[in-house]
Motif scaffolding. Sequence first.
Motif, mmCIF file in Angstrom:
data_model
loop_
_atom_site.group_PDB
_atom_site.id
_atom_site.type_symbol
_atom_site.label_atom_id
_atom_site.label_comp_id
_atom_site.label_asym_id
_atom_site.label_seq_id
_atom_site.Cartn_x
_atom_site.Cartn_y
_atom_site.Cartn_z
ATOM 1 N N TRP A 32 -11.359 1.166 -2.803
ATOM 2 C CA TRP A 32 -11.651 2.403 -2.404
ATOM 3 C C TRP A 32 -10.560 3.415 -3.263
ATOM 4 N N THR A 33 -9.367 3.264 -3.071
ATOM 5 C CA THR A 33 -8.569 4.323 -3.747
ATOM 6 C C THR A 33 -8.348 4.206 -4.961
ATOM 7 N N LYS A 34 -8.588 3.166 -5.701
ATOM 8 C CA LYS A 34 -8.483 3.033 -7.219
ATOM 9 C C LYS A 34 -9.716 2.668 -7.829
ATOM 10 N N GLY A 35 -10.905 2.425 -7.287
ATOM 11 C CA GLY A 35 -12.142 2.178 -7.597
ATOM 12 C C GLY A 35 -12.936 3.415 -7.888
ATOM 13 N N VAL A 76 -6.330 -2.374 -14.659
ATOM 14 C CA VAL A 76 -7.491 -3.439 -15.021
ATOM 15 C C VAL A 76 -7.443 -4.465 -14.456
ATOM 16 N N GLY A 77 -6.447 -5.272 -14.267
ATOM 17 C CA GLY A 77 -6.238 -6.663 -13.595
ATOM 18 C C GLY A 77 -6.422 -6.488 -12.188
ATOM 19 N N GLU A 78 -6.182 -5.407 -11.618
ATOM 20 C CA GLU A 78 -6.411 -5.295 -10.006
ATOM 21 C C GLU A 78 -7.673 -5.144 -9.903
ATOM 22 N N MET A 79 -8.285 -4.241 -10.531
ATOM 23 C CA MET A 79 -9.948 -4.131 -10.422
ATOM 24 C C MET A 79 -10.687 -5.529 -10.710
ATOM 25 N N GLU A 80 -10.073 -6.253 -11.532
ATOM 26 C CA GLU A 80 -10.716 -7.744 -11.898
ATOM 27 C C GLU A 80 -10.567 -8.605 -10.705
ATOM 28 N N GLU A 81 -9.307 -8.486 -10.057
ATOM 29 C CA GLU A 81 -9.138 -9.144 -8.863
ATOM 30 C C GLU A 81 -10.051 -8.789 -7.669
ATOM 31 N N ILE A 82 -10.082 -7.305 -7.591
ATOM 32 C CA ILE A 82 -11.049 -7.008 -6.439
ATOM 33 C C ILE A 82 -12.466 -7.339 -6.684
ATOM 34 N N ALA A 83 -12.964 -7.500 -7.912
ATOM 35 C CA ALA A 83 -14.225 -7.885 -8.220
ATOM 36 C C ALA A 83 -14.338 -9.451 -7.712
ATOM 37 N N VAL A 105 0.809 -1.160 0.133
ATOM 38 C CA VAL A 105 -0.053 -0.095 -0.021
ATOM 39 C C VAL A 105 0.939 1.321 0.159
ATOM 40 N N GLY A 106 0.681 2.181 -0.920
ATOM 41 C CA GLY A 106 1.561 3.323 -1.146
ATOM 42 C C GLY A 106 2.335 3.438 -2.520
ATOM 43 N N PRO A 107 3.069 4.203 -2.652
ATOM 44 C CA PRO A 107 3.963 4.580 -3.739
ATOM 45 C C PRO A 107 5.015 3.744 -3.775
ATOM 46 N N PRO A 108 5.908 3.510 -4.778
ATOM 47 C CA PRO A 108 7.279 3.092 -4.846
ATOM 48 C C PRO A 108 8.010 3.818 -3.407
ATOM 49 N N PRO A 109 8.548 2.628 -2.731
ATOM 50 C CA PRO A 109 9.346 3.457 -1.423
ATOM 51 C C PRO A 109 10.510 4.171 -1.833
ATOM 52 N N ALA A 123 -7.524 14.834 -11.467
ATOM 53 C CA ALA A 123 -6.593 14.073 -11.061
ATOM 54 C C ALA A 123 -6.710 12.495 -11.140
ATOM 55 N N ALA A 124 -7.991 12.071 -11.173
ATOM 56 C CA ALA A 124 -8.311 10.950 -11.730
ATOM 57 C C ALA A 124 -8.099 10.219 -13.129
ATOM 58 N N ALA A 125 -8.193 11.512 -13.818
ATOM 59 C CA ALA A 125 -7.990 11.367 -15.331
ATOM 60 C C ALA A 125 -6.517 11.222 -15.388
ATOM 61 N N ARG A 126 -5.754 12.023 -14.763
ATOM 62 C CA ARG A 126 -4.198 11.880 -14.872
ATOM 63 C C ARG A 126 -3.666 10.440 -14.564
ATOM 64 N N SER A 127 -4.565 10.077 -13.456
ATOM 65 C CA SER A 127 -4.090 8.477 -12.974
ATOM 66 C C SER A 127 -4.399 7.425 -14.114
ATOM 67 N N ALA A 128 -5.382 7.594 -14.757
ATOM 68 C CA ALA A 128 -6.254 6.737 -15.667
ATOM 69 C C ALA A 128 -5.173 6.589 -16.772
#
Length: 271
Positions: free
Chosen positions: A165-168, A219-226, A112-116, A206-211
Amino acid sequence: MTIGLVHPGEMGAAVGAVLRASGQTVLWASTGRSAVTAERAEEAGLEDVGTIEELGGRSDVILSLCPPHAAVDVARSFAGFAGVYVDANAVSPATARRIAGLAGRYVDGGIVGPPPRKPATTRLYLSGAEAPLVGGMFTGTILDTRLVSEDPGAASAVKMAFAAWTKGTPALLLAVRAVARAEGVEETLLDEWRTSLPHLPEQSIAAARSAVGKGWRWVGEMEEIAETFVAAGLPDGFHRAAAEIYRRSPHEQPVGDDSLERVLSALGTKA
């Protein structure tokens, strides 16, 4: 202790650099990897051993940091590995337990979080019987490790719940703005946001920049969350839709500050 890292992308290279800074030997395998990956690995101080077979033969611990869709195949490539296999990818608890069945000694991880790159920014959640051993590799480093339980899937559950939450929600925000544009009421919605929810106009940008910059990886992460929601008896439509928003978003790096227009255009809406 010798650690084999698969693969040094942006997150993996940063984690490898943390381990190297603590005096650990960190190996990686360059066969089939890109020149960009090789440059990251060199900057992080990782030692190239060429092949996956050599990586497995020379490592005490394998740390897998790859896109979620590849996590199971990566684990299969280390069949017979005698050391500790750590999967720290954004996968569902069910996928984590599937990987545990492929590995002998297994630790589940979730970042959880950005690259350290500085203290107090990034947490590595760990679960499984040998999680304390893996946590000890990061003692005294800038990467904060947190032990969840002995359940090989609990760390992934933390990651899934957090990223749900943070990416959905950014994907939902983009979809909301897209439908308002499609109905010709975007400016009215923005005015209402400025009155009642003044943080949302900038948050949608900001959401668009991230997208644009990272959505292809989510994409794969959202599918794993689903899948995680389904396993809990909950609706999975939220994050199936989020995966589709990120799938449709342009994947080139943003030029200037036109990310929002490019995303809304890709979603099929026009001003």
